[in-house]
Design an enzyme around this catalytic site. Structure first.
Site, PDB file in Angstrom:
ATOM      1  N   HIS A   1      -9.018  48.394 -43.556  1.00 55.99           N
ATOM      2  CA  HIS A   1      -8.028  47.377 -43.195  1.00 55.99           C
ATOM      3  C   HIS A   1      -7.327  46.849 -44.449  1.00 55.99           C
ATOM      4  O   HIS A   1      -6.106  46.663 -44.456  1.00 55.99           O
ATOM      5  CB  HIS A   1      -8.708  46.206 -42.481  1.00 55.99           C
ATOM      6  CG  HIS A   1      -9.183  46.514 -41.099  1.00 55.99           C
ATOM      7  ND1 HIS A   1      -8.397  47.115 -40.148  1.00 55.99           N
ATOM      8  CD2 HIS A   1     -10.392  46.281 -40.504  1.00 55.99           C
ATOM      9  CE1 HIS A   1      -9.079  47.233 -39.014  1.00 55.99           C
ATOM     10  NE2 HIS A   1     -10.301  46.743 -39.208  1.00 55.99           N
TER      11      HIS A   1
ATOM     12  N   HIS B   1     -15.127  50.389 -43.413  1.00 55.65           N
ATOM     13  CA  HIS B   1     -14.198  50.005 -42.351  1.00 55.65           C
ATOM     14  C   HIS B   1     -13.305  48.845 -42.791  1.00 55.65           C
ATOM     15  O   HIS B   1     -12.072  48.904 -42.635  1.00 55.65           O
ATOM     16  CB  HIS B   1     -15.028  49.610 -41.123  1.00 55.65           C
ATOM     17  CG  HIS B   1     -14.241  49.184 -39.931  1.00 55.65           C
ATOM     18  ND1 HIS B   1     -14.028  49.995 -38.837  1.00 55.65           N
ATOM     19  CD2 HIS B   1     -13.627  48.006 -39.634  1.00 55.65           C
ATOM     20  CE1 HIS B   1     -13.310  49.354 -37.936  1.00 55.65           C
ATOM     21  NE2 HIS B   1     -13.059  48.131 -38.397  1.00 55.65           N
ATOM     22  N   GLU B   2     -13.904  47.811 -43.364  1.00 57.98           N
ATOM     23  CA  GLU B   2     -13.115  46.653 -43.772  1.00 57.98           C
ATOM     24  C   GLU B   2     -12.165  46.972 -44.919  1.00 57.98           C
ATOM     25  O   GLU B   2     -11.035  46.477 -44.966  1.00 57.98           O
ATOM     26  CB  GLU B   2     -14.032  45.492 -44.143  1.00 57.98           C
ATOM     27  CG  GLU B   2     -14.902  44.974 -43.008  1.00 57.98           C
ATOM     28  CD  GLU B   2     -14.113  44.526 -41.797  1.00 57.98           C
ATOM     29  OE1 GLU B   2     -12.896  44.288 -41.904  1.00 57.98           O
ATOM     30  OE2 GLU B   2     -14.726  44.422 -40.729  1.00 57.98           O
TER      31      GLU B   2
END
Length: 311
Positions: free
Chosen positions: A223, A219-220
């Site tokens: 980003h 997920h990170e």
């Protein structure tokens, strides 16, 4: 596809936003509210809650950022879905002493996390190559929060490479934090800040149930590759771009937790498709996440070319 069994997380989710100031608006910060994930609470198996302290972009702020992106990459809507990048990874283990309980995670867990990243991103032409692992015992850095002096000093001392090198810092920032990341567009103004910070116990085999399969990292890194949350813009989805700047992620009014199959928070003729709860950029449990879309891959490709490749 992963088993979609899940744990539904209840409780006060949104008071965590008060933990971060407006200065975090350029970055993404995952927060588990009210849980001491580094101590006895985590060891007892209480799950952290995946939420985010990033300042929610207004429609005007979003439009401004996307307009700037459009100027850099007017060709972005006519891309193949494969990014085509091999990304060097520099892993920085921040601990407060020896042993996993102090954040000194073993090489086997780091290798497992890199495998999770490769499994998630390989279908879209992205691979991750672990270049080095360093270990630092520093109790201040170990608990450094986003935007803190400790974070600044840690990254200034340890970060390696340029815009297309991924630096991962595993630590225990406390306050229930699962992690945070910088966006590609932030690199030019503050290159030393660039990278991803994750809770050490969120890696595969860690104790941050139900976020211990490695998809906090997935997920990170999303980003870091230029993706917003799937619920960015809520039900203000635009037919051509979507609230998250991606056309093929269904609109979603708010973050999803657990794995609520069939959840549909944006209804009516303007919105098609149920909430994208399987998407890596939602807030569901690691066991529920397994998907990026072609549109997300095209966005990653354009962000990579505009802000990171050979920069």
């Amino acid at each position: 596809m992963r088993n979609l069994q899940y744990t539904v997380i209840l409780g006060g989710l949104f008071s965590a936003f008060a933990l971060l100031g407006a200065g975090c608006s350029a970055d993404s910060t995952e927060i588990g509210e009210g849980v001491d994930v580094g101590g006895e609470t985590e060891a007892a198996g209480v799950p952290v809650v995946r939420t985010c302290g990033t300042k929610e972009l207004t429609a005007e702020e979003f439009a401004k950022l996307e307009a700037e992106f459009e100027q850099l990459a007017p060709w972005k809507d006519n891309l193949n879905v494969s990014v085509g990048a091999t990304i060097p990874v520099y892993w920085h283990v921040i601990n407060k002493g020896t042993g996993i309980a102090n954040g000194d995670i073993p090489q086997s867990q780091i290798d497992a996390q890199i495998k999770v990243l490769n499994d998630a991103y390989a279908p879209w032409g992205v691979s991750f190559n672990l270049i080095s692992v360093d270990r630092t015992t520093n109790s201040t850095w170990y608990t450094a929060a986003p935007g803190s002096t400790g974070e600044k000093n840690m990254k200034t001392a340890l970060r390696q490479g340029t815009a297309d090198d991924l630096n991962v810092y595993s630590s225990n920032p406390g306050g229930g934090l699962l992690g945070w990341a910088t966006f590609p567009s932030s690199y030019n103004s503050n290159p030393k800040d660039d990278g991803v910070v994750i809770l050490y116990s969120s890696v595969p085999g860690g104790t941050a149930t139900p976020y211990n399969l490695g998809d906090t990292g997935t997920h990170e890194v999303g980003h870091w590759m230029g993706l917003y949350h799937t619920f960015q813009g809520a039900c203000a989805k635009n037919a051509s771009t979507g609230g998250d700047g991606v056309a093929d992620t269904p609109a979603e009014k708010s973050a999803a937790y657990g794995c609520p199959t069939g959840r549909d928070t944006c209804t009516g003729s303007s919105f098609s498709g149920v909430d994208p709860i399987l998407n890596f950029m939602d807030y569901t449990d690691d066991a529920c996440m397994n998907t990026f879309t072609e549109g997300q891959s095209s966005r990653m490709q354009a962000q990579w070319a505009s802000y990171r490749k050979n920069k």
